[in-house]
Design a protein around this motif. Sequence first.
Motif, PDB file in Angstrom:
ATOM      1  N   PHE A  96       9.552  48.415  66.759  1.00 41.75           N
ATOM      2  CA  PHE A  96       9.686  48.827  65.352  1.00 41.75           C
ATOM      3  C   PHE A  96       9.465  50.337  65.211  1.00 41.75           C
ATOM      4  CE2 PHE A  96       7.732  44.608  65.645  1.00 41.75           C
ATOM      5  CZ  PHE A  96       8.718  43.823  65.046  1.00 41.75           C
ATOM      6  N   PRO A  97      10.330  51.156  65.811  1.00 42.98           N
ATOM      7  CA  PRO A  97      10.111  52.611  65.812  1.00 42.98           C
ATOM      8  C   PRO A  97      10.053  53.227  64.415  1.00 42.98           C
ATOM      9  CG  PRO A  97      12.336  52.064  66.566  1.00 42.98           C
ATOM     10  CD  PRO A  97      11.575  50.787  66.503  1.00 42.98           C
ATOM     11  N   LEU A  98      10.842  52.690  63.478  1.00 45.64           N
ATOM     12  CA  LEU A  98      10.856  53.263  62.132  1.00 45.64           C
ATOM     13  C   LEU A  98       9.593  52.907  61.349  1.00 45.64           C
ATOM     14  CD1 LEU A  98      14.605  52.615  61.145  1.00 45.64           C
ATOM     15  CD2 LEU A  98      13.569  54.725  62.028  1.00 45.64           C
ATOM     16  N   HIS A  99       9.003  51.767  61.678  1.00 43.38           N
ATOM     17  CA  HIS A  99       7.799  51.324  60.973  1.00 43.38           C
ATOM     18  C   HIS A  99       6.523  51.628  61.754  1.00 43.38           C
ATOM     19  CE1 HIS A  99      11.038  48.725  59.296  1.00 43.38           C
ATOM     20  NE2 HIS A  99      10.394  48.970  58.159  1.00 43.38           N
ATOM     21  N   TYR A 100       6.653  52.330  62.882  1.00 42.42           N
ATOM     22  CA  TYR A 100       5.491  52.615  63.737  1.00 42.42           C
ATOM     23  C   TYR A 100       4.350  53.314  62.990  1.00 42.42           C
ATOM     24  CZ  TYR A 100       2.695  54.642  67.509  1.00 42.42           C
ATOM     25  OH  TYR A 100       1.655  55.010  68.324  1.00 42.42           O
ATOM     26  N   LYS A 157       2.617  50.559  61.026  1.00 44.09           N
ATOM     27  CA  LYS A 157       2.056  49.450  61.789  1.00 44.09           C
ATOM     28  C   LYS A 157       0.958  49.883  62.754  1.00 44.09           C
ATOM     29  CE  LYS A 157       6.130  46.442  61.606  1.00 44.09           C
ATOM     30  NZ  LYS A 157       5.458  45.299  60.961  1.00 44.09           N
ATOM     31  N   GLU A 167      18.209  56.476  76.395  1.00 43.91           N
ATOM     32  CA  GLU A 167      17.184  55.979  75.478  1.00 43.91           C
ATOM     33  C   GLU A 167      16.304  54.923  76.145  1.00 43.91           C
ATOM     34  OE1 GLU A 167      16.430  57.110  72.458  1.00 43.91           O
ATOM     35  OE2 GLU A 167      17.938  58.675  72.805  1.00 43.91           O
TER      36      GLU A 167
END
Length: 322
Positions: free
Chosen positions: A135-139, A142, A240
């Motif tokens: 969840f890179p965008l929500h890191y 979180k 990536e």
Amino acid sequence: MELYNSAFGKNVSFVHPAYFIISGFIGLPNMMFYYVFLFFVFIISVLGNTSVMAVIYLDHNLRTPKYVAVFNLAFVDLLGSCALVPKLLDIFLLNHYYVPYNECLTFLFFCYTCLSMQALNLVALCYDRLMAIMFPLHYPVKVTHKIMFSLIASFWLFAVLAVLIAVGLLTRLSFCKSVVINSYFCDHGKIFELACNDNFPNLVIGFLLPFLILWLPMGFILSSYVCIGYALVKVAAAKERVKALKTCTAHLSLVAIYFIPILITFTLGPDIHPNARIINLSLTSVFPPMLNPIIYVLYTQEIRLSLKRILNFTRQAKVIAK
């Protein structure tokens, strides 16, 4: 510990020995070289973990949730090394094999708590990597300081309480026969096996503790990396994937160093010689605290850059002072 004893009635008395005898390395050949080796491992562990803690504390750029867990791991490794190795050398190098009863239980408590926290701290670091890749965008949401502090605090509470229960149950055992512990420290399993009264509760906690503090964390870490691998397969660009895997290199190395020797020793079970088992388990206890800071310095670019900045600042301060 009176709480445990009162549960069995006020008139119940237990035979507690004045001391235990730690016999783990007695009689093994060429052990002097091993003690010298342990001494150098201890010095490297203390210097390495102290350095990592100092770098994280001094560099404000490293005060992120991830490095809260790294700082805690370095602290646990330092505490564990200081709890185990000096006492181990005192017992076997200075021939102080007779360890007083209460001192032995205290020794057990600190060793088991630190070993437990090493495994649980790897779970906290695994959670950080799992959230960063899955969840890179929500890191940032979180994995916050509050979440990481809460996670580590709950692990400390669990480890301390679990080991306290194990130690408390030992106090209701009577030792009417041998007081010789065939291990390199005050080992929980080896102690309750010497009891001459009912040790079933200790046997249960002896099976339950490894499951909770070793196998369950390892299961979570392995399943997390299965999820990470599945997520990376979906990533189209090979660059990536490599970049994401590199961020896991240090953590994977720590997991391998901690769990693989334990797995080998427990898998071989009765097939391994008792002396070899003692040596293997002692190395399992002292190696991770020594290697963890080295791995983080080698594999983590942020710590390497921070260390360079601190060293350059120190050199410049000395030049100005002259």
